[in-house]
Design an enzyme around this catalytic site. Structure first.
Site, PDB file in Angstrom:
ATOM      1  CD  GLN A 172       5.522  89.855  30.634  1.00 41.19           C
ATOM      2  OE1 GLN A 172       6.434  89.158  30.224  1.00 41.19           O
ATOM      3  NE2 GLN A 172       5.512  90.364  31.864  1.00 41.19           N
ATOM      4  CB  CYS A 177       7.323  92.338  29.456  1.00 37.33           C
ATOM      5  SG  CYS A 177       7.830  92.942  27.833  1.00 37.33           S
ATOM      6  CG  HIS A 211       3.887  88.080  25.625  1.00 36.66           C
ATOM      7  ND1 HIS A 211       3.843  86.760  26.057  1.00 36.66           N
ATOM      8  CD2 HIS A 211       5.152  88.522  25.914  1.00 36.66           C
ATOM      9  CE1 HIS A 211       5.008  86.434  26.568  1.00 36.66           C
ATOM     10  NE2 HIS A 211       5.820  87.473  26.498  1.00 36.66           N
ATOM     11  NE  ARG A 234       5.964  85.421  31.560  1.00 33.14           N
ATOM     12  CZ  ARG A 234       6.642  85.468  30.416  1.00 33.14           C
ATOM     13  NH1 ARG A 234       7.478  86.467  30.171  1.00 33.14           N
ATOM     14  NH2 ARG A 234       6.473  84.527  29.496  1.00 33.14           N
ATOM     15  NE  ARG A 273      10.146  84.216  23.155  1.00 35.06           N
ATOM     16  CZ  ARG A 273       9.775  85.245  23.906  1.00 35.06           C
ATOM     17  NH1 ARG A 273       8.716  85.125  24.695  1.00 35.06           N
ATOM     18  NH2 ARG A 273      10.435  86.389  23.875  1.00 35.06           N
ATOM     19  CG  ASP A 325       7.843  95.610  25.431  1.00 34.66           C
ATOM     20  OD1 ASP A 325       9.022  95.341  25.766  1.00 34.66           O
ATOM     21  OD2 ASP A 325       7.108  94.790  24.863  1.00 34.66           O
TER      22      ASP A 325
END
Length: 311
Positions: free
Chosen positions: A141, A268, A138, A296, A111, A229
């Site tokens: 996700q 997310c 991402h 996830r 990450r 987001d």
């Protein structure tokens, strides 16, 4: 000479068949675990004896927990590393770290702050490398998001997914997915926070149906899925400018009323309630965010299995 490792860096690098195989595996494993304790191994424990290293340059809740729980369910183990607490944070090159970890673990999830760092790490690694988030994309996700859309609404092909707000890394991965799974993507952002034009152009050239506008009402009109987001993400230094630009893109009940009558809402997380989304929407009957968050786990499991040639 051993085969090159199967990295999971961007959805754009997958074939349509590979993306579909990952989604199908995620759904299959989720269905097989209904009613089980979260820590119980899957019946086949396909990653028994395997170890995943996770490197975090950015804080995490869902990515960290989903990979740790996912590996436990698959029968494997996890080592979590804060980049600032390793030699990587004290001057060791990315390539040297990749070479060392390749001798010690079976896969690495990163990450990261900068996408190129993950690309460079993967180039030097002898084990699969997974992009857990970068400034560009991402992809983990989006696997969970696509899985959630299909749980709630059936095959995503032919549907309209509306993205409102910041044309950020999650938006980029939706752009990559639109071309693979044949859904229409409608993106509405302020002009200064537009989606990456190079990514949009590449996806369109590959056949993706992507509509780009600054008008939130045009993007959300009759959409089957509405996604947003946070307005200010980790690392953003223009907080005041963002907070001034994004209110017209907030997802409220009035905004959702413009979407299809059966539209669902995705985010997310973490959500800033009262900013990019209202309480009434995120807590309402059309919100799929809690399934999205749980998914996830199942998404990461499928990605891991694909990387390790188990599917």
């Amino acid at each position: 000479m051993s085969a090159s490792p199967r990295h999971f860096l961007d959805i754009s690098a997958l074939s349509k068949a590979e993306l579909r195989a990952i989604l199908d595996e995620a759904r299959r494993r989720k269905d097989a675990r209904k009613g089980w304790p979260k820590g119980q191994h899957d019946s086949d424990a396909p990653l028994d004896g395997h170890v995943l290293a996770m490197i975090f340059q950015k804080n995490s809740t869902r990515t960290r927990v989903s990979f740790e729980v996912g590996m436990a369910q698959l029968g494997g183990g996890v080592i979590s590393l804060n980049a600032n607490d390793t030699q990587l944070g004290r001057g060791e090159t990315i390539e040297d770290t990749a070479r060392v970890l390749s001798r010690m673990v079976d896969a690495v999830m990163i990450r990261a702050n900068v996408h190129q760092d993950v690309v460079d790490f993967a180039a030097a690694a002898d084990v699969p490398v997974i992009n857990g988030l970068t400034d560009l994309s991402h992809p983990c996700q989006i696997i969970a998001d696509l899985m959630t859309i299909e749980e709630w609404s059936g095959d995503v092909a032919g549907k309209t997914v509306a993205w409102l707000g910041d044309g950020n890394n999650v938006c980029t991965s939706f752009i990559h997915a639109a071309e693979k799974l044949n859904f229409r993507l409608a993106i509405a952002t302020p002009g200064q926070y537009a989606a990456r034009t190079q990514e949009v152009a590449a996806a369109r050239a590959a056949g993706a149906d992507i509509f780009v506008t600054t008008d939130a009402s045009k993007a959300i009109a009759n959409a089957h899925v509405v996604v947003t987001d946070t307005w200010v993400s980790m690392g953003d230094v223009d907080k005041e400018a963002r907070e001034a630009a994004f209110p017209p893109y907030a997802i409220t009940e009035e905004a959702m009323a413009k979407a299809a009558s059966n539209a669902i809402f995705l985010h997310c997380l973490p959500a800033h309630r009262g900013e990019e989304v209202s309480d009434a929407v995120i807590d309402g009957p059309r919100s799929a965010v809690w399934d999205e968050a749980e998914n996830r786990i199942h998404a990461q499991k499928a990605v891991l299995l694909w990387c390790l040639n188990k599917i």
